[in-house]
Each structure stands twice: as structure tokens, then as C-alpha cells.
Write a protein that holds these residues in place. Sequence first.
Motif, mmCIF file in Angstrom:
data_model
loop_
_atom_site.group_PDB
_atom_site.id
_atom_site.type_symbol
_atom_site.label_atom_id
_atom_site.label_comp_id
_atom_site.label_asym_id
_atom_site.label_seq_id
_atom_site.Cartn_x
_atom_site.Cartn_y
_atom_site.Cartn_z
ATOM 1 N N GLN A 224 13.572 -2.336 -3.670
ATOM 2 C CA GLN A 224 12.345 -1.988 -2.891
ATOM 3 C C GLN A 224 11.952 -3.554 -2.474
ATOM 4 O O GLN A 224 10.927 -3.616 -1.585
ATOM 5 C CB GLN A 224 11.376 -1.303 -3.418
ATOM 6 N N ASN A 328 11.534 4.215 5.169
ATOM 7 C CA ASN A 328 10.582 2.927 4.338
ATOM 8 C C ASN A 328 11.846 1.921 4.016
ATOM 9 O O ASN A 328 12.396 2.138 3.061
ATOM 10 C CB ASN A 328 9.874 3.492 3.263
ATOM 11 N N ASN A 330 10.760 -0.842 2.587
ATOM 12 C CA ASN A 330 10.466 -1.601 1.471
ATOM 13 C C ASN A 330 10.232 -0.361 0.269
ATOM 14 O O ASN A 330 9.212 -0.160 -0.608
ATOM 15 C CB ASN A 330 8.855 -2.098 1.440
ATOM 16 N N SER A 331 11.291 0.203 -0.192
ATOM 17 C CA SER A 331 11.421 1.265 -1.172
ATOM 18 C C SER A 331 12.877 1.329 -1.588
ATOM 19 O O SER A 331 14.031 0.791 -1.020
ATOM 20 C CB SER A 331 10.952 2.738 -0.586
ATOM 21 N N ASN A 332 13.203 2.187 -2.636
ATOM 22 C CA ASN A 332 14.251 2.689 -3.183
ATOM 23 C C ASN A 332 14.713 3.988 -2.632
ATOM 24 O O ASN A 332 15.548 4.628 -3.032
ATOM 25 C CB ASN A 332 14.320 2.612 -4.796
#
Length: 427
Positions: A224, A328, A330-332
Motif C-alpha cells: 500500500q 485504490n 494506495n492499498s493492498n
Amino acid sequence: MKKKFIGLTLTLTAILSTSVVFTSPAFAATTLTVDCQTTLRGVTHCASGSLYGVTESKPFDITQFVAPLKPNVFTNPALSGFNHQQPIGAAIPVAGRLKNTTGKVMIRLADIFSGWPYSFKNMNDWLSKVTNVINQKKASGYSNFYGYEIWNEPNGTFKNTSVSFNDMWRQTYKLIRSLDPNAQIIGPSYSYYNHNNMNAFLSFCKANNCLPDVICWHELGGSQYISSNIRDLKSLEKTLGIPEKKMSVNEYCDSNHYAEGQPGASAPFIAKFERNKVDAACISWWWTNAPGRLGSLMASDTQKGAGWWFYKWYGDMTGNMVNVIPQNDNSNLVDGFACVDSNSKYISVLLGGVNDGTVNVNIKNIPAFIGSTATVKVEKVDWTSKDTPVNGTTIVSSKGYTVSNGAINLSIPNTNNTSGYRVYISH
């Protein structure tokens, strides 16, 4: 604190449920968008490599287990054995094993020393040891070296008080340039990305004419953070007036280390490395009693794991990598990466990550060679553990789709967080 919070939540739920009927929340399906018209670059398999994932004798068969993955870069100790950091995996003999594959070797010079933190003595001793490694590398006759990583995780492992890390870097850089001028120099290889540390290091390097050819750090807390860290680095380069450098993340892993090499956890990493045009990335090595397993892609020295099959799909990619847009970045959560090959006339999309069970894949700007009707095959590979052998992949579905306005929209139901998926589109 978390346990107390959970207990309080359960207590309140028990009280309220005596008079209120609760229903399960409805989650929207995860959506990935594949833009076949936006080319990122030619296929490089940038993230197909590992730390200490190949040794002098493991995996057992390079032709069977390593070559099919079209590996990019492996990080290996400069020297191994008695009085060195690692007992196995020395870079030069490993380069010899890999010479008939696409694999290249990054030489980790700090592993010359034993101990953790490394038992650095003084500059004369260090430079003499580095000179010896460079001479051995040049004498080997092998050409499949990626470069020299001067140090490893200096923010925690460089403890010498007689010389600063930056000055050690400057002197070592100068030595490498004099002895092996065409070799890439890699660093600083921080254990995690930090704006202030990177700013100070690059500022020093610019002022002292010792900028690395490849800027390197580790991502061991999850996928992320990758895109935001890369954005920060690119901003730093602009602010400092430094030309854009190649990037390497030569250790990457989910924060749950048991997920090393897991298809579901690997997909968001690879997706972000591809989207941000990272030059090389290596799966980590948390399980120190099991070197030579390609970063847990192998279940044993002679058995393929689920990760091996997922990275085999990655290795099968040809042509150009194209842009994939996750919900997203900025995520896993679910993320993916894709290629378009106009010569072999196919599109391949790989995906995985944390999800709610259904993934919608919207493929747009489909090239004309696919035609008005496409054959779409969806496959998966399931993961139980890093030590569980897996014999192959499974077909989820295979059917024809009408290409409407240059697009196909498909749903993959019943997905899970640990499995990896491939959508393969042909005429």
C-alpha cells in the motif's frame, strides 16, 4: 487495546441484538480497469526475482524451475561461507548457474562481513575486500550481473563511528568506478522508504558526484505504500535537480511474512512496480532456513508452490505492459497488471489482492486484432501455505464475449484474498 475494543464491540452487539435485527452489509464489487491503449513499456518481468532465492545448488534444476519464470534480478551475497553474512548463495557461482536464463545478479557487497549489524572494521579493510570481489567478478567471465549494491539497510546496520555511511559510500563508489566503470552502482537500500533519509542521502551524493545508478530501498510493510513512496522520490529528484534514476526494491513482502510469495499478496506489489516502471524488484527472504526457494515460490527444493504458477503466468507475458487502474492505488486491495501482444494476438491480465468475493474486470480500447468476438479464459491458482506443493492452475471459465465499443466487461465471482487470477483474451 485492540482486544479490549473487540470485547466491548461484542458486548454491545450482544445487548443490542436482543431488540434489533442486523443484516450483513452490502459491499460493492471490486473493479479493475485495463486500458489496452495506454502502453507503459515493453515487458520486462521487473518483479520476477528474489533475495537469496537461488544458491549454488538450489533450486535443484534451473532449467525446470527458474528459466520458465523469465526472471529479472536476484540479489545475492558478494561472498558466502565462513566469516561472511550468509553461508550460501555467493553471487558469482549463482551468476554461473543463471547464465542461460534471463536472470541477472545484484551483488550485495555488505554481505562480505559477518554479524548483524555487519562487522565493518575500517575503510582500508573494506576497500580491500571490495576490490577482491570486483576482481573475482571480472575474472569470472560472466556478463549477467545487474550491479553492485554497496550496503544493505544502512539505517540499522552501519554502526561504525570512525567513518560516516555517506563517506563510506563516496569512497566505495569511487573505487567501483575506477575498477569496473561500466557497472551499475545501487543504493542506499534502506530497510524502508523515508523522505528525510532519502533527501539527505541524495543531496550528499549530488554534492559529491556519487549518485547511484539505481536508487534502492525495501518495501516490507505491504504494497500500500509503494506508489506514494515512488511519487515522493520523483518529487525529490525534481527538487534536487537530479535526472530520474532507475528504481529497485530489492526486498518486498507483505506485512504478514507467511504470505511471502503468495499469489494474492504478490499481485498488488507487481501491479504497482509495473505501473510505476520500477526497474527491478526481489521477493524477500524471511524464512532463513529455506534459501533457494525463489522467495517462497517453491514449496521445496524440487516442488512448485502456488506462487511459482502465478509468476509463471507473469513470465509468459510478452509484448507491451499496459495500464491497469485499481480502485485504490494506495492499498493492498485488488490490483492487477496486463500485457498486449500484437504479434501473438492476445491480452493477458493478472490480478489478486484483498477483496470481497467478486472482481469486475473492465477491459477497454481492445485492439482490432481481437475482432468482434473474443475468447476469454479465466484461470486461478489457489494457495494454502508457502510450503504446500501445487500441481497447476485451474480454469474458472472459458467462453466467448462480444466486443462492444472496443470493450469487454466481465465478473469473476467467489474470489479470495490468497489466490491469483489470470484473464486471457484471444481471437
